[in-house]
Scaffold this active site. Structure first.
Site, PDB file in Angstrom:
ATOM      1  N   CYS A  66       0.805  -1.227   0.000  1.00  0.00           N
ATOM      2  CA  CYS A  66       0.000   0.000   0.000  1.00  0.00           C
ATOM      3  C   CYS A  66       0.833   1.268   0.000  1.00  0.00           C
ATOM      4  O   CYS A  66       0.300   2.354  -0.194  1.00  0.00           O
ATOM      5  CB  CYS A  66      -0.945   0.006   1.196  1.00  0.00           C
ATOM      6  SG  CYS A  66      -0.089   0.100   2.767  1.00  0.00           S
ATOM      7  N   CYS A 136      -2.265  -1.877   8.715  1.00  0.00           N
ATOM      8  CA  CYS A 136      -1.829  -0.642   9.377  1.00  0.00           C
ATOM      9  C   CYS A 136      -1.468  -0.904  10.831  1.00  0.00           C
ATOM     10  O   CYS A 136      -0.460  -0.402  11.333  1.00  0.00           O
ATOM     11  CB  CYS A 136      -2.932   0.410   9.298  1.00  0.00           C
ATOM     12  SG  CYS A 136      -3.344   0.900   7.609  1.00  0.00           S
TER      13      CYS A 136
END
Length: 170
Positions: A66, A136
């Site tokens: 990402c 994350c």
């Protein structure tokens, strides 16, 4: 057809099919949990310490999938082994920034042994991250562990230098 569906989803141009709602009462759907929005809008502990400081450990991690990059730093009291301060810089999405912010809040005031037990699932649960954003919280966990490892490596090098100097004097 597409135009009608778009307007319906956004709630635009449907005055003829329903009564107009005042702008104040119209509520848009929230895609992130309020804790993510709070930590994104008001991130805690943004900044950097001197990476050459022997009391500072730096963890730099990234997610190639990402493009998120997270730098988390801890400042440790050498006498007690307690983390006295923490900061971060993150280039990434709102969930990555929020995960970094939460991680720095959670590590402050804790012992080194305690912070390495923080799991990404705890961060994800606290922020109510959806499955697509779990990476994350994994970055935050990895950054904490990397910062601790960096601090310990510096401390090990410092201990070796002290031992070498003591051996030279003797």
């Amino acid at each position: 057809m597409l135009r009608y569906a778009t307007k319906r989803i956004l709630g635009l141009g449907l005055a003829e099919t329903r009564s107009p709602a005042p702008a104040v009462t119209r509520i848009l759907p929230r895609f992130y949990h309020e804790r993510v929005v709070d930590h994104y809008n008001n991130p805690r502990n943004v900044g950097a310490f001197d990476k050459n400081d022997p009391t500072v450990g730096t963890g730099l991690v990234g997610a190639p999938a990402c493009g998120d990059v997270m730098k988390l730093q801890i400042k440790v009291d050498e006498e007690t082994g307690k983390i006295t301060d923490a900061c971060f810089k993150t280039f990434g999405c709102g969930s990555a920034i929020a995960s970094s912010s939460v991680a720095t809040e959670w590590v402050k005031g804790k012992q080194m042994e305690e912070v390495v037990t923080i799991k990404n699932t705890e961060i994800a649960k606290h922020l109510s991250l959806p499955p697509v954003k779990l990476h994350c919280s994994m970055l935050a966990e990895d950054a904490i562990k990397a910062a601790v490892k960096d601090y310990e490596a510096k401390r090990g090098t410092k201990a070796l230098e002290t031992n070498n100097k003591a051996a030279e004097v003797a």
